[in-house]
Design a protein around this motif. Structure first.
Motif, mmCIF file in Angstrom:
data_model
loop_
_atom_site.group_PDB
_atom_site.id
_atom_site.type_symbol
_atom_site.label_atom_id
_atom_site.label_comp_id
_atom_site.label_asym_id
_atom_site.label_seq_id
_atom_site.Cartn_x
_atom_site.Cartn_y
_atom_site.Cartn_z
ATOM 1 N N ALA A 176 15.857 -13.553 37.438
ATOM 2 C CA ALA A 176 16.677 -14.532 38.149
ATOM 3 C C ALA A 176 16.163 -15.951 37.979
ATOM 4 O O ALA A 176 16.943 -16.914 37.970
ATOM 5 N N SER A 177 14.861 -16.119 37.820
ATOM 6 C CA SER A 177 14.276 -17.453 37.693
ATOM 7 C C SER A 177 14.680 -18.161 36.407
ATOM 8 O O SER A 177 14.447 -19.366 36.257
ATOM 9 N N MET A 178 15.309 -17.450 35.472
ATOM 10 C CA MET A 178 15.683 -18.047 34.197
ATOM 11 C C MET A 178 17.083 -18.637 34.184
ATOM 12 O O MET A 178 17.501 -19.240 33.186
ATOM 13 N N LYS A 179 17.829 -18.503 35.265
ATOM 14 C CA LYS A 179 19.266 -18.764 35.236
ATOM 15 C C LYS A 179 19.653 -20.125 34.663
ATOM 16 O O LYS A 179 20.471 -20.200 33.730
ATOM 17 N N ASN A 180 19.132 -21.191 35.188
ATOM 18 C CA ASN A 180 19.565 -22.511 34.726
ATOM 19 C C ASN A 180 19.317 -22.709 33.241
ATOM 20 O O ASN A 180 20.204 -23.125 32.493
ATOM 21 N N ALA A 181 18.109 -22.423 32.811
ATOM 22 C CA ALA A 181 17.757 -22.631 31.408
ATOM 23 C C ALA A 181 18.509 -21.675 30.493
ATOM 24 O O ALA A 181 19.053 -22.086 29.459
ATOM 25 N N LEU A 182 18.554 -20.396 30.848
ATOM 26 C CA LEU A 182 19.173 -19.408 29.959
ATOM 27 C C LEU A 182 20.680 -19.599 29.873
ATOM 28 O O LEU A 182 21.273 -19.376 28.814
ATOM 29 N N SER A 190 7.987 -9.603 22.560
ATOM 30 C CA SER A 190 7.092 -10.754 22.428
ATOM 31 C C SER A 190 7.035 -11.499 23.751
ATOM 32 O O SER A 190 7.961 -11.409 24.568
ATOM 33 N N ASP A 191 5.953 -12.225 23.967
ATOM 34 C CA ASP A 191 5.826 -13.048 25.165
ATOM 35 C C ASP A 191 6.533 -14.373 24.911
ATOM 36 O O ASP A 191 6.129 -15.150 24.040
ATOM 37 N N LEU A 192 7.572 -14.632 25.684
ATOM 38 C CA LEU A 192 8.460 -15.760 25.425
ATOM 39 C C LEU A 192 8.034 -17.026 26.167
ATOM 40 O O LEU A 192 7.923 -18.097 25.572
ATOM 41 N N LEU A 193 7.801 -16.899 27.480
ATOM 42 C CA LEU A 193 7.589 -18.067 28.328
ATOM 43 C C LEU A 193 6.493 -17.835 29.349
ATOM 44 O O LEU A 193 6.102 -16.702 29.614
ATOM 45 N N GLU A 250 16.760 -13.963 18.375
ATOM 46 C CA GLU A 250 15.998 -14.911 17.559
ATOM 47 C C GLU A 250 16.171 -16.330 18.069
ATOM 48 O O GLU A 250 15.225 -17.132 18.055
ATOM 49 N N ALA A 251 17.377 -16.646 18.552
ATOM 50 C CA ALA A 251 17.636 -17.994 19.065
ATOM 51 C C ALA A 251 16.798 -18.306 20.296
ATOM 52 O O ALA A 251 16.489 -19.475 20.565
ATOM 53 N N LEU A 252 16.422 -17.285 21.055
ATOM 54 C CA LEU A 252 15.622 -17.496 22.267
ATOM 55 C C LEU A 252 14.279 -18.146 21.974
ATOM 56 O O LEU A 252 13.700 -18.807 22.847
ATOM 57 N N SER A 253 13.769 -17.969 20.774
ATOM 58 C CA SER A 253 12.484 -18.559 20.405
ATOM 59 C C SER A 253 12.648 -19.668 19.366
ATOM 60 O O SER A 253 11.675 -20.077 18.738
ATOM 61 N N GLY A 254 13.887 -20.160 19.216
ATOM 62 C CA GLY A 254 14.141 -21.250 18.287
ATOM 63 C C GLY A 254 13.854 -22.607 18.915
ATOM 64 O O GLY A 254 13.624 -22.729 20.119
ATOM 65 N N ASP A 255 13.895 -23.640 18.095
ATOM 66 C CA ASP A 255 13.566 -24.991 18.556
ATOM 67 C C ASP A 255 14.508 -25.471 19.662
ATOM 68 O O ASP A 255 14.065 -26.108 20.626
ATOM 69 N N ALA A 256 15.794 -25.187 19.518
ATOM 70 C CA ALA A 256 16.768 -25.653 20.512
ATOM 71 C C ALA A 256 16.507 -25.006 21.867
ATOM 72 O O ALA A 256 16.521 -25.680 22.909
ATOM 73 N N ALA A 257 16.254 -23.706 21.860
ATOM 74 C CA ALA A 257 15.969 -23.008 23.118
ATOM 75 C C ALA A 257 14.650 -23.483 23.703
ATOM 76 O O ALA A 257 14.537 -23.684 24.923
ATOM 77 N N ASP A 258 13.651 -23.685 22.856
ATOM 78 C CA ASP A 258 12.357 -24.172 23.342
ATOM 79 C C ASP A 258 12.518 -25.495 24.080
ATOM 80 O O ASP A 258 11.885 -25.725 25.124
ATOM 81 N N ALA A 259 13.361 -26.360 23.552
ATOM 82 C CA ALA A 259 13.580 -27.664 24.182
ATOM 83 C C ALA A 259 14.209 -27.501 25.569
ATOM 84 O O ALA A 259 13.833 -28.194 26.517
ATOM 85 N N PHE A 272 14.070 -24.740 27.539
ATOM 86 C CA PHE A 272 13.094 -24.097 28.429
ATOM 87 C C PHE A 272 12.018 -25.096 28.882
ATOM 88 O O PHE A 272 11.642 -25.134 30.047
ATOM 89 N N ALA A 273 11.535 -25.905 27.962
ATOM 90 C CA ALA A 273 10.503 -26.881 28.304
ATOM 91 C C ALA A 273 11.039 -27.908 29.294
ATOM 92 O O ALA A 273 10.334 -28.309 30.236
ATOM 93 N N ALA A 274 12.273 -28.334 29.113
ATOM 94 C CA ALA A 274 12.879 -29.310 30.025
ATOM 95 C C ALA A 274 13.012 -28.756 31.432
ATOM 96 O O ALA A 274 12.985 -29.512 32.418
ATOM 97 N N GLU A 275 13.152 -27.440 31.544
ATOM 98 C CA GLU A 275 13.274 -26.797 32.852
ATOM 99 C C GLU A 275 11.907 -26.482 33.469
ATOM 100 O O GLU A 275 11.823 -25.969 34.581
ATOM 101 N N GLY A 276 10.822 -26.751 32.728
ATOM 102 C CA GLY A 276 9.487 -26.569 33.273
ATOM 103 C C GLY A 276 8.756 -25.316 32.822
ATOM 104 O O GLY A 276 7.638 -25.051 33.289
ATOM 105 N N PHE A 277 9.353 -24.530 31.921
ATOM 106 C CA PHE A 277 8.671 -23.336 31.419
ATOM 107 C C PHE A 277 7.619 -23.725 30.374
ATOM 108 O O PHE A 277 7.771 -24.720 29.658
ATOM 109 N N ALA A 278 6.574 -22.926 30.281
ATOM 110 C CA ALA A 278 5.615 -23.064 29.192
ATOM 111 C C ALA A 278 6.094 -22.210 28.028
ATOM 112 O O ALA A 278 6.537 -21.075 28.222
#
Length: 254
Positions: free
Chosen positions: A32-38, A99-102, A234-243, A245-251
């Motif tokens: 549930a904590s992923m909602k906004n970013a995902l 894989s460990d994503l975030l 694969e897109a979950l670990s791509g550059d666009a998704a990383d941006a 996730f990072a903007a939402e505060g995930f590592a």
């Protein structure tokens, strides 16, 4: 030869069929904590590919149990390794895909935007801070955010005094809502949850060594059968998704 309007429409429809046939549905079960970013990552993917991404959000424990009981899902993203472990033990993780994503951070939030900061460390007395009020947490024995929170309070010697005051919610976003709505003055959630609601403020951050590392493993499930599933994974670990996730505060761990 004269081309009638009906003929033109029929030709256009026949040309569109192969494209429509290529569109697939990707079913994702996510913490549930992923909602906004995902939601944002999925929207970008849908716009670029034409595929549809359907996401079910809940506590990782509930999602893992649903998958093990046969719920149809293509991808699972858990907020803790233990629930992904359970799905993998059941033989439902596609080989080599996990894989460990975030990563995330555990924080103490208060109702409103101007709450006074709290020093979480030596001398921290959460029970005194609460008084007769409640502390909102996700289910402490099963939902990752609740488990991390309980571990942190035990490490700090606060759990025994605070336990009678804990108001448990089905998932971390439900715990956040209790604080946002003023039903509990304080709550323990992830930093990313706090950032998603203007009705709460972060008053303290729990030391990283007070609880297990907050890790979000992701995996394709054995039911994933088409290229769209693999493409979104694969897109979950791509550059666009990383941006996002990072903007939402995930590592970013991948």
């Amino acid at each position: 030869m004269t081309v009638t309007r009906a003929t033109a429409l029929a030709a256009a429809f026949s040309l569109a069929l192969p494209l429509a046939a290529q569109a697939e549905e990707v079913v994702v079960f996510a913490a549930a904590s992923m909602k906004n970013a995902l939601d944002e990552v999925a929207a970008q993917f849908q716009q670029e590919t034409g595929h549809t991404v359907v996401i079910s959000y809940a506590g990782s424990n509930a999602l893992a149990k649903q998958i093990i009981e046969g719920a149809p899902a293509d991808i699972f993203i858990s907020a803790a390794v233990n629930w992904m472990d359970e799905v993998e033990k059941a033989g439902l993780v596609a080989e080599g895909s996990r894989s460990d994503l975030l990563g995330n951070t555990l924080v103490l939030v208060a109702h409103g935007q101007d709450a006074a900061p709290v020093g979480i460390g030596e001398g921290f007395e959460l029970a005194a801070l609460l008084g007769e009020e409640k502390l909102a947490m996700a289910l402490v024995d099963s939902v990752p955010a609740g488990q991390y929170g309980k571990a942190a309070l035990e490490h700090l010697g606060q759990w025994e005094a605070v336990e009678p005051s804990v108001a448990q919610a089905d998932n971390v976003r439900a715990a956040l809502a209790l604080v946002a709505q003023g039903e509990a003055p304080y709550g323990i959630v992830y930093a990313t949850d706090a950032a998603a609601d203007d009705n709460v403020s972060v008053v303290g951050t729990f030391p990283a060594d007070s609880h297990p590392a907050i890790t979000y493993p992701a995996a394709l499930l054995t039911g994933a059968a088409d290229d769209a599933d693999r493409a979104f994974f694969e897109a979950l670990s791509g550059d666009a998704a990383d941006a996002v996730f990072a903007a939402e505060g995930f590592a970013i761990l991948n």
